[in-house]
Design an enzyme around this catalytic site. Structure first.
Site, PDB file in Angstrom:
ATOM      1  N   GLY A  28       0.802  -1.216   0.000  1.00  0.00           N
ATOM      2  CA  GLY A  28       0.000   0.000   0.000  1.00  0.00           C
ATOM      3  C   GLY A  28       0.833   1.262   0.000  1.00  0.00           C
ATOM      4  N   ALA A  29       1.739   1.379  -0.960  1.00  0.00           N
ATOM      5  CA  ALA A  29       2.709   2.482  -0.928  1.00  0.00           C
ATOM      6  C   ALA A  29       2.484   3.538  -1.992  1.00  0.00           C
ATOM      7  CB  ALA A  29       4.125   1.922  -1.060  1.00  0.00           C
ATOM      8  N   ASN A  30       1.330   3.546  -2.664  1.00  0.00           N
ATOM      9  CA  ASN A  30       1.143   4.551  -3.709  1.00  0.00           C
ATOM     10  C   ASN A  30       0.419   5.804  -3.226  1.00  0.00           C
ATOM     11  OD1 ASN A  30      -1.541   3.721  -3.609  1.00  0.00           O
ATOM     12  ND2 ASN A  30      -1.363   2.415  -5.427  1.00  0.00           N
ATOM     13  N   GLY A  34       2.091   5.138   3.421  1.00  0.00           N
ATOM     14  CA  GLY A  34       2.973   4.225   2.695  1.00  0.00           C
ATOM     15  C   GLY A  34       3.808   4.945   1.657  1.00  0.00           C
ATOM     16  N   TYR A 185     -13.368  -3.813  12.165  1.00  0.00           N
ATOM     17  CA  TYR A 185     -12.055  -3.219  11.885  1.00  0.00           C
ATOM     18  C   TYR A 185     -11.116  -3.421  13.067  1.00  0.00           C
ATOM     19  CZ  TYR A 185      -8.484   0.403  11.303  1.00  0.00           C
ATOM     20  OH  TYR A 185      -7.291   1.080  11.217  1.00  0.00           O
TER      21      TYR A 185
END
Length: 315
Positions: A28-30, A34, A185
């Site tokens: 999840g780095a875009n 992240g 969650y």
């Protein structure tokens, strides 16, 4: 009492030296924290491999990073959807083929406050399946490669682990009865933490050489809520993000980078902001509730996770 190990300002990227020659894999780095983790690591000369669901967003993110750090910046992308175990396995296999060194796997990606009960393609409640089961399999497949460099696994938790049942609902993990977004969650984030703490115990017992750390970003202005939460939750978060209670995504990334790089950290801990309610402020070692490392529950969750995913760790 707030942790003062790193001085009154807490841990910041100023504590980093060069990271040249090191490689970090980030889920999840875009966008969000992240992306900021990737920025900080690249600024110190590291190589970064992003594991993201969207190819288009990843391409744009890589273009932005190369514009900032130059065309030789070592940043790449492998498509992976944490909600599909087949996708996780395929991505892990591609990493093992193409990435010879992993100094840290940063389990950053998550979904949150999904308003109505949804199931992954593998039949798991979406938050549990994405946040916990996907990372459980990914970490297991990459473990030997991480150990080869005496690297680390960093699990990004959330203060939301304190919002729900404060244990794992083993008789209804998929919330077939009375689904509620926040408790579901909360269970998914508690499961991630318990996975990490149980992994610490198993690594130690097996004499393996991987550090396992748990952190959280505090209240940070990321896209987490806006991409998966319901309308009311998104609106409430949008209003909160305009107040001083919410810090930037860059500051939210500091605990992740610290846990991926800093020596001398406690492993049986929760690292993150140490200010008011641990939502912001100097980064260090925060408060960890004891139920997050309840040994019988951790052991049962590990066994259940192997059963549900069909993946057995080899330690």
């Amino acid at each position: 009492m707030a942790d003062t190990t790193f001085g009154p300002d807490g841990w910041t990227p100023d504590h980093l030296g060069t990271l040249a020659g090191k490689t970090f894999v980030i889920t999840g780095a875009n966008a969000g924290a992240g992306f900021q983790v990737a920025r900080i690591l690249l600024s110190k000369g590291a190589a970064v491999v992003m594991l993201n669901r969207s190819a288009a967003k990843s391409t744009r993110a890589i273009a932005d990073l190369k514009q900032e750090f130059g065309p030789r910046a070592e940043v790449g992308f492998i498509r992976m959807d944490l909600a599909e175990l087949a996708s996780v396995r395929a991505a892990a296999e591609e990493i093992l083929r193409t990435v010879p060194r992993i100094d840290a796997l940063i389990c950053n990606a998550a979904i949150a406050q999904v308003p109505t009960r949804e199931l992954t393609v593998d039949g798991f409640e979406s938050q549990l399946g994405t946040n916990h089961y996907g990372h459980f399999v990914l970490g297991g497949m990459l473990f030997d490669r991480i150990e080869a460099s005496m690297g680390r696994i960093v699990v990004v938790a959330s203060l939301g682990y304190r919002m729900g049942l404060r244990t794992i609902q083993f008789d209804d993990m998929n919330w077939d009865k009375a689904y509620r977004a926040n408790p579901a969650y909360s269970q998914s984030k508690l499961a991630q933490m318990m996975f990490a703490y149980e992994l610490q115990d198993r690594v130690r017992a097996a004499g393996r050489k991987v550090g396992v750390y748990v952190c959280h970003p505090g209240a940070s202005a990321t896209s987490l809520i806006s991409t998966s939460g319901g309308l009311l939750t998104r609106a409430t978060w949008w209003l909160m993000s305009k107040t001083p209670l919410v810090q930037t995504a860059e500051k939210g990334a500091y605990p992740e980078v610290m846990c991926a790089t800093q020596g001398g950290l406690d492993q049986r801990a929760l690292h993150g902001p140490t200010g008011w309610m641990q939502t912001g402020g100097p980064v260090g070692k925060g408060t960890l509730e004891p139920y997050a490392h309840d040994k019988p529950v951790m052991t049962r969750l590990w066994e259940r996770s192997e059963q549900e995913t069909g993946f057995s760790w080899r330690l």
